[in-house]
Design an enzyme around this catalytic site. Structure first.
Site, mmCIF file in Angstrom:
data_model
loop_
_atom_site.group_PDB
_atom_site.id
_atom_site.type_symbol
_atom_site.label_atom_id
_atom_site.label_comp_id
_atom_site.label_asym_id
_atom_site.label_seq_id
_atom_site.Cartn_x
_atom_site.Cartn_y
_atom_site.Cartn_z
ATOM 1 N N ARG A 54 -1.034 -4.806 -21.143
ATOM 2 C CA ARG A 54 0.277 -5.429 -21.395
ATOM 3 C C ARG A 54 0.298 -6.180 -22.724
ATOM 4 O O ARG A 54 1.332 -6.222 -23.389
ATOM 5 C CB ARG A 54 0.636 -6.370 -20.250
ATOM 6 C CG ARG A 54 1.076 -5.588 -19.032
ATOM 7 C CD ARG A 54 1.496 -6.484 -17.913
ATOM 8 N NE ARG A 54 2.303 -5.749 -16.966
ATOM 9 C CZ ARG A 54 2.586 -6.170 -15.744
ATOM 10 N NH1 ARG A 54 2.124 -7.320 -15.326
ATOM 11 N NH2 ARG A 54 3.324 -5.439 -14.951
ATOM 12 N N LYS A 216 4.337 1.234 1.406
ATOM 13 C CA LYS A 216 5.510 1.109 2.279
ATOM 14 C C LYS A 216 6.655 2.057 1.938
ATOM 15 O O LYS A 216 7.036 2.180 0.776
ATOM 16 C CB LYS A 216 6.023 -0.326 2.198
ATOM 17 C CG LYS A 216 5.175 -1.285 3.019
ATOM 18 C CD LYS A 216 5.352 -2.704 2.577
ATOM 19 C CE LYS A 216 6.565 -3.345 3.184
ATOM 20 N NZ LYS A 216 6.839 -4.662 2.581
ATOM 21 N N GLY A 370 2.694 -0.583 -11.891
ATOM 22 C CA GLY A 370 2.048 -1.149 -10.706
ATOM 23 C C GLY A 370 0.763 -0.436 -10.320
ATOM 24 O O GLY A 370 -0.094 -0.159 -11.171
ATOM 25 N N GLY A 393 7.999 -2.765 -10.556
ATOM 26 C CA GLY A 393 9.259 -3.142 -9.914
ATOM 27 C C GLY A 393 10.452 -2.829 -10.808
ATOM 28 O O GLY A 393 11.458 -2.279 -10.347
HETATM 29 P P1 AMP Z 1 2.428 0.117 -3.387
HETATM 30 O O1 AMP Z 1 2.335 -1.263 -3.937
HETATM 31 O O2 AMP Z 1 3.511 0.298 -2.381
HETATM 32 O O3 AMP Z 1 2.457 1.185 -4.458
HETATM 33 O O4 AMP Z 1 1.100 0.320 -2.534
HETATM 34 C C1 AMP Z 1 -0.147 0.375 -3.111
HETATM 35 C C2 AMP Z 1 -1.212 0.076 -2.098
HETATM 36 O O5 AMP Z 1 -1.092 0.970 -1.021
HETATM 37 C C3 AMP Z 1 -2.587 0.232 -2.675
HETATM 38 O O6 AMP Z 1 -3.216 -1.008 -2.682
HETATM 39 C C4 AMP Z 1 -3.255 1.196 -1.713
HETATM 40 O O7 AMP Z 1 -4.563 0.803 -1.370
HETATM 41 C C5 AMP Z 1 -2.387 1.146 -0.481
HETATM 42 N N1 AMP Z 1 -2.468 2.391 0.289
HETATM 43 C C6 AMP Z 1 -2.393 3.638 -0.170
HETATM 44 N N2 AMP Z 1 -2.600 4.517 0.809
HETATM 45 C C7 AMP Z 1 -2.806 3.811 1.937
HETATM 46 C C8 AMP Z 1 -3.080 4.163 3.294
HETATM 47 N N3 AMP Z 1 -3.169 5.441 3.666
HETATM 48 N N4 AMP Z 1 -3.234 3.179 4.195
HETATM 49 C C9 AMP Z 1 -3.135 1.884 3.807
HETATM 50 N N5 AMP Z 1 -2.888 1.496 2.543
HETATM 51 C C10 AMP Z 1 -2.741 2.440 1.623
#
Ligand code: AMP
Length: 421
Positions: A54, A216, A370, A393
């Protein structure tokens, strides 16, 4: 700005920049230029910067302003300090790193509401610049305080926003300050970010493929809805895949599922297929008995996950399927890792996607900040992507059609009014 002044120049290519000036539209010589940067860098326990992407991303704008003879004030937030006593959030290491990169003298000002910036700026030498201490040490920053904005405006002739990663937040240095400064625009980093994201929004070459992963489904719902008509093929991975698989009545064991989003996932699959498009879900997985301390790690033969086990990465057949399909893409947007890439046992899915994208030399490949940016970086293929956004974001909000406060406040769409004689 008075009614008789000409409107800001508009970008032909980039609707998102319509009515917004860029730093090149101003004469910066001897002017006090306040540059809002995003120096919210990751640090280790001892405060050492672990990734200075960054900082480096803002260098073209800072160097340009230095070359044009500006008196520069840099300002950023860092982490989420409760108060000024949270010393671990000081900008000190950032100022030191920036000084090394620019070979310049970066003076850190403790109190942005004091007279110090105003007093120091006129006497700055060409290789000196001022950096304000962490903006979030000031309560007024997150409150979008006009009072705090006016204090900063007292030493600002020209305001430049180059903090893409913070532009979706209505905070004082992003919104309230440019509201009270008439000369304002963006730096080179935001310009590039919006140009890239506008290609995705308005003129993606087809086939246009979108890879969505991460923790999520709920975070990604608005972006899926906004993109559904433009995208030819969706690829789903990460924890969100299990909510989609459950919607298809596939057993997912102990995997993370957002129960209240299963019906959304079902409807999404229907809507995508009704448009004659594809949504690909994992056909096998890397699974384990535990998330934090897995003692049993296996690969499934198909999409089902046995009871007591959880999916933590896409499996080898899925990697191969996604690789083959992605090779046909002319435009790719990737947001969210395919698995728990922070652990090597579950990183192959995300690194495989990164490798495939790195080989698409004819396609536009954009990584949406991210965790996906971190996964691309960790894979070693980040350098071969067309663009890695510095704002997770902010890039998602922009793509889902939300207006970014940090951009809207800089927009002047009023037509010029001829003075009546
Ligand atoms: P996000 O911030 O929504 O992009 O989520 C990223 C996070 O999701 C990372 O820290 C990953 O470790 C976690 N993640 C990815 N796949 C899985 C999974 N199958 N089960 C639990 N966490 C996960």
């Amino acid at each position: 700005m008075s009614e008789t002044q000409a409107p800001a120049p508009t970008s032909k290519l980039t609707p998102g920049l319509k009515g917004i000036k860029t730093i090149e539209d101003f004469d910066l010589k001897e002017k006090r230029v306040f540059i809002r940067v995003d120096f919210n860098v990751p640090q280790d326990k001892n405060g050492a910067i672990t990734d200075d992407t960054r900082i480096r991303a803002a260098i073209p704008t800072i160097k340009y302003a230095m070359e044009k003879g500006a008196k520069i004030v840099l300002a950023s937030h860092l982490g989420r300090p409760e108060s000024r006593d949270d010393k671990q959030y000081s900008m000190e290491p950032v100022a030191a790193r920036l000084g090394e990169i620019l070979k310049a003298d970066v003076m850190l000002i403790d109190d942005p509401t004091s007279d110090a910036p105003k007093g120091l700026l006129p006497g700055l030498r060409p290789n000196q610049l001022i950096m304000l201490e962490n903006l979030r040490y000031e309560k007024g920053e997150t409150k979008n305080s006009r009072e705090f904005a006016l204090q900063m405006a007292a030493y600002t002739d020209i305001y430049i926003n180059d903090a893409f990663g913070a532009s979706h937040r209505a905070h004082a240095s992003i919104e309230a300050l440019p509201q009270v400064v008439s000369n304002k625009g963006i730096g080179f980093l935001i310009k590039k970010e919006i140009e890239m994201l506008d290609v995705l929004l308005h003129e993606p070459k087809t086939p246009y493929m979108v890879i969505l992963g991460g923790a999520k489904v709920s975070d990604k719902i608005p972006v899926i809805e906004a993109m559904i008509d433009k995208v030819d093929q969706f690829f789903v991975g990460g924890a969100m895949a299990y909510t989609f698989l459950q919607a298809n009545n596939v057993a997912v064991g102990n995997s993370r599922v957002e129960k209240d989003k299963v019906s959304f996932a079902k409807e999404m699959i229907k809507r995508i297929e009704a448009r004659g498009k594809k949504i690909l879900l994992p056909i096998d997985h890397v699974i384990a008995n535990d998330f934090l301390a897995p003692s049993k790690i296996e690969t499934t033969n198909d999409a089902t996950i046995p009871a007591g086990m959880m999916g933590l990465d896409i499996g080898p057949k899925t990697r191969e399927l996604y690789r083959k399909e992605l090779q046909k893409a002319k435009t790719v947007f990737w947001n969210g890792p395919m698995g728990v890439f922070e652990r090597p046992e579950f990183a192959k899915g995300s690194f495989g996607v990164a490798e495939t994208l790195s080989q698409l030399t004819e396609a536009l490949t954009i990584v949406g900040g991210g965790d996906s940016a971190a996964a691309a970086e960790a894979s070693g293929y980040a350098g071969q992507m067309s663009h890695i956004s510095t704002g997770g974001g902010a890039s998602l909000e922009y793509l889902q059609g939300d207006k970014l406060p940090g951009l809207e406040v800089l927009r002047n769409l009023r037509p010029s009014v001829q003075p009546t004689l």
